[in-house]
Design a protein around this motif. Sequence first.
Motif, PDB file in Angstrom:
ATOM      1  N   TRP A 125       0.852  -1.200   0.000  1.00  0.00           N
ATOM      2  CA  TRP A 125       0.000   0.000   0.000  1.00  0.00           C
ATOM      3  C   TRP A 125       0.877   1.235   0.000  1.00  0.00           C
ATOM      4  O   TRP A 125       1.785   1.383   0.814  1.00  0.00           O
ATOM      5  CB  TRP A 125      -0.898  -0.015   1.232  1.00  0.00           C
TER       6      TRP A 125
ATOM      7  N   GLN B 190      11.352   1.611   5.425  1.00  0.00           N
ATOM      8  CA  GLN B 190      10.659   1.042   6.573  1.00  0.00           C
ATOM      9  C   GLN B 190       9.172   0.842   6.294  1.00  0.00           C
ATOM     10  O   GLN B 190       8.595   1.493   5.442  1.00  0.00           O
ATOM     11  CB  GLN B 190      10.822   1.954   7.786  1.00  0.00           C
ATOM     12  N   GLN B 191       8.582  -0.059   7.013  1.00  0.00           N
ATOM     13  CA  GLN B 191       7.154  -0.331   6.874  1.00  0.00           C
ATOM     14  C   GLN B 191       6.365   0.533   7.844  1.00  0.00           C
ATOM     15  O   GLN B 191       6.716   0.669   9.017  1.00  0.00           O
ATOM     16  CB  GLN B 191       6.860  -1.818   7.147  1.00  0.00           C
ATOM     17  N   TYR B 192       5.270   1.135   7.321  1.00  0.00           N
ATOM     18  CA  TYR B 192       4.419   1.996   8.125  1.00  0.00           C
ATOM     19  C   TYR B 192       3.089   1.309   8.408  1.00  0.00           C
ATOM     20  O   TYR B 192       2.034   1.786   8.030  1.00  0.00           O
ATOM     21  CB  TYR B 192       4.172   3.324   7.403  1.00  0.00           C
ATOM     22  N   GLY B 193       3.122   0.171   9.022  1.00  0.00           N
ATOM     23  CA  GLY B 193       1.892  -0.528   9.379  1.00  0.00           C
ATOM     24  C   GLY B 193       1.297  -1.294   8.210  1.00  0.00           C
ATOM     25  O   GLY B 193       1.989  -1.652   7.239  1.00  0.00           O
ATOM     26  N   GLU B 194      -0.036  -1.528   8.275  1.00  0.00           N
ATOM     27  CA  GLU B 194      -0.743  -2.292   7.259  1.00  0.00           C
ATOM     28  C   GLU B 194      -2.064  -1.617   6.915  1.00  0.00           C
ATOM     29  O   GLU B 194      -2.666  -0.953   7.757  1.00  0.00           O
ATOM     30  CB  GLU B 194      -1.022  -3.725   7.736  1.00  0.00           C
ATOM     31  N   VAL B 195      -2.515  -1.814   5.676  1.00  0.00           N
ATOM     32  CA  VAL B 195      -3.839  -1.387   5.220  1.00  0.00           C
ATOM     33  C   VAL B 195      -4.432  -2.546   4.432  1.00  0.00           C
ATOM     34  O   VAL B 195      -3.833  -3.022   3.462  1.00  0.00           O
ATOM     35  CB  VAL B 195      -3.765  -0.121   4.328  1.00  0.00           C
TER      36      VAL B 195
ATOM     37  N   PRO C 157       1.245  -4.463   3.599  1.00  0.00           N
ATOM     38  CA  PRO C 157       2.203  -3.584   4.270  1.00  0.00           C
ATOM     39  C   PRO C 157       2.216  -2.215   3.598  1.00  0.00           C
ATOM     40  O   PRO C 157       1.986  -2.091   2.393  1.00  0.00           O
ATOM     41  CB  PRO C 157       3.536  -4.316   4.093  1.00  0.00           C
ATOM     42  N   VAL C 158       2.496  -1.181   4.357  1.00  0.00           N
ATOM     43  CA  VAL C 158       2.537   0.190   3.843  1.00  0.00           C
ATOM     44  C   VAL C 158       3.996   0.611   3.681  1.00  0.00           C
ATOM     45  O   VAL C 158       4.798   0.493   4.617  1.00  0.00           O
ATOM     46  CB  VAL C 158       1.811   1.165   4.796  1.00  0.00           C
ATOM     47  N   TYR C 159       4.344   1.079   2.454  1.00  0.00           N
ATOM     48  CA  TYR C 159       5.708   1.538   2.179  1.00  0.00           C
ATOM     49  C   TYR C 159       5.662   2.863   1.437  1.00  0.00           C
ATOM     50  O   TYR C 159       4.702   3.178   0.722  1.00  0.00           O
ATOM     51  CB  TYR C 159       6.466   0.530   1.305  1.00  0.00           C
TER      52      TYR C 159
END
Length: 943
Positions: free
Chosen positions: A358, A443-448, A452-454
């Motif tokens: 995401w 780095q990964q910023y959580g999930e949607v 994974p959010v990048y």
Amino acid sequence: MNNNKILMLSPLALAVSLSISASATAAEQNQVEEKVERIEVTSSRIKRTELEGVTNIQTISSADMVRSGFTNVYEALSSVTAANGQILGEVETGSYTPGAKELKLRGLGPEYTLILVNGKRLAYYPMPYGGQTNFVNLDMIPTAMVERIDIQTGGASAIYGSDAMAGVVNIITKKGIDSHYVDAYYGQDTYGTGAKKGLTFVGGFQQDEFTFDYALEYKHTDPLLSGDRPYHDSVWDNPDPKAHHETNRSITVWAENTEYKNQYSAQYCNSEQNPHPRAVQHFIERNSYGASCGWDETSDKLLRNQSEAFSVYINSEYHLNDQHSLFANGFYIDQEKKGRRNTFFWGHHESIHGGTFWDPDIENQEGTLGAPVKYMWRVVADEEYTKDGLGRTYNDTSLSFNVGIKGEIGDYYYSVGYSRANYDFNDRYLHHTNEGNRLLKGQQYGEVNGMPVYRPNYEMWFAPLTPDTVMQIADWATYDGNSFNNTFTADITGDLFELPAGAVSFAAYVEAMNEGTRATPDARILNKEFVGLTGVITEGERDRYAAAMEFLIPITEQFDVEAAVRYDHYDDITDVGGAPTYQLGFTYKPVESLVLRSAYSTTFRGPSMSSVYQGFSGNFGSGNDRITADACAVLAAQGEVSGYATDALTATCENVDLSNPQLASLQASFETVSAGDPTLKEETGHSFTAGFVYEYSENLSFNVDFYDIVIKDKIKVLSAGSILGTMWECKEGIQDPNSQLCKNTEARIQRYDENGKGTDRLGNPIAGDAYTPHSVRQGYINASETQDGGIDLGVKGLFDTEFGTFRYKFEYNKVLKKKERIEAADPLKDILDDQNNYDFNDTANFSLTWQKEDTSISLLSMYRGEMWNLGVYGERQKLPAWYRHNLTFGQFIGDNTRVIFSVKNLLNAMPPQDETMGNYPFYLGGNYDSIGREFVLRMTYEF
């Protein structure tokens, strides 16, 4: 034959090297000595007084190679009419063996042609052909050492053992050189590219009982790129009217649920802050691609590798006395090739399956921010990280030598020797790493929504790469390998006893061989540390023993019978054990000018080292997952399917083709793995030839030979498509679901679960479409059969006139039969005119040489017949035949200097235009080439 004569061979003719002796002596018992020529021909170890044997032998001399404009062994062999099979070639840079050159006689694989030097086996190329089987790399045979090349097509296992099922190529080296020569050449093509140059020193001397011959050779060939030829220097050269004539999307970020799929081109593609030397921004309305970034990649492709090689050849002989001699000969070659990698970077997660993430900064179709990025890819031009624009390097070295003793004991002649052949190989190329992906995405910023959010470093992704920056997201992947054989041989030949029509001659031969092979990829390839890269690992050794006998029996003065029998034994982990073969043939001369001949032989080929000892072979493939497709058809009709989660199956079925509910189709992508199988047995077959040779006069002689080659129990890879098809048959009850076949087949297929999750062979988590296969384990089996038959026609002669001497030769091959079955249970299918048959059914060569005093002119014309285009099966049309002409001028200047000027492909003939071929190089690379016209100037000086 005079029964009172004892035929004596010169020591040179006694070598197992299978060369035609320049002279032989015969002593008449209790009478004066007189010269009698006795020769040894390829296809037999019996020395004889007649050249014509039971099989047809084509010969290419070193002089023929010069007259034809050929600068290496491969060019000469690929020109023969029997070489009608489609190969991989250097254009196929994505193959396992783009640094090698192979030969396919009679349309059969290169593994079915035995390549010899002076009757001795060479070491195999360590990398398997097509990732499946072993073969000999013809590019590693020094040209300067070649005296002539003999080609026998058809089975010869009773003489030479394994592999000689389609034919035998025996390269005879120079011996008895009585002077010294320096030879230099330079060549270039009609477009001012592709320079070739070479320097050779050849010579020899004799002093007392010692003779010594040598050849030193240096050769360099510049690379050829597709951009060097107007035939395919641009995507607009694509002849397919349906092709997309547009700039490539070389750097792409592909998002879903957006107005246009391509993202970030406007911000980063060759912008003022992020310039790129080649990329341009362009807009593609098709498929809603939108703003795109790239360049015309067509001109970046490779036609021919850069090559640099040095070789040395020596031959020596020491006469211990009048009866016995020591001999030694061999060659060493060191070659470096450099080619194009055209590296393709995938900005996926760790696996090529799944990897969607995401991106919170992309505007979606709802007008808000955030969208899934399904793919990121980038083409890396070799110029971005190398000085010479060549990103793939092959280093090959090969050593082959033969030592022993030969001579005569009484009326018999013998040879005992040891030979060693060794081949070392290394391949290096750049490839994208998973670690580089992680660095690129940050780095990964959580999930949607489970993704994974990048926020990847898109500026870096679109920017030109330097040697330093490229190593942040890529690294050098390597392959190295070795193959060898050690062989002890002994033979004896002579006359056994007299019959009314003459002496019965024989030859006996024993052989003990140890051979091995190893191909080892970078450990990171096997561990999947490179994105989407797989490899082949092979390692093993085996011993082989053989004994053979041949007989030449004169039944009458006109009728001779030849018989041979051989037994080979494999001491290894396979089930081959012993393999007997035999050959029976005759020659009949009803009149002096006519020879009728025929031979029948059984053949065999032991499993290749690769098919037995391959520890792992990986690749990526796709195929019709009919089981899941049928479930989709049921889902469409009934709304649910027993055993399937409806939501998960519904998502998978978005890609199914239900236009024919009785033949639903779902193309699935998966990883394929395979390994060697020690339970393989030998391939078997037989070969039949019949023909005649008629010599009307020195002005005209011709031969007509029919051949029929059958190979059974062929070793093939059980393909992923076949495995998926068998599994469907098991599910439908066509095959017994409880049979061992169905149980074995089911164990070969690994599928994603209902959540689209799976585990690869290393235990890594992977993701994809629910219920579809993610891994299919292939394997080798003895299953298929081929039958190949046809006719060879040859005409030759010379005319002496007041204007000079004219020599001509015409050779023609017509394939009359071509049948195959893929699996043992399949019916034998006639594929001679099948639209999937991409071997030539008609080939021909014509040569004409005029010589007067110190001047000569030679013309070689080569014909390759009509070939199917790549249209839809059932609607394909024949492409026109392909003609090429080589023209050579030769002139002696004084007594010691010769100048030769050759024009290869005189009319600059390009492959036939195929409007159905929409992919580079816009022709079948294994059948044609687009090298075009080349000029070569050569000078030879004797001193």
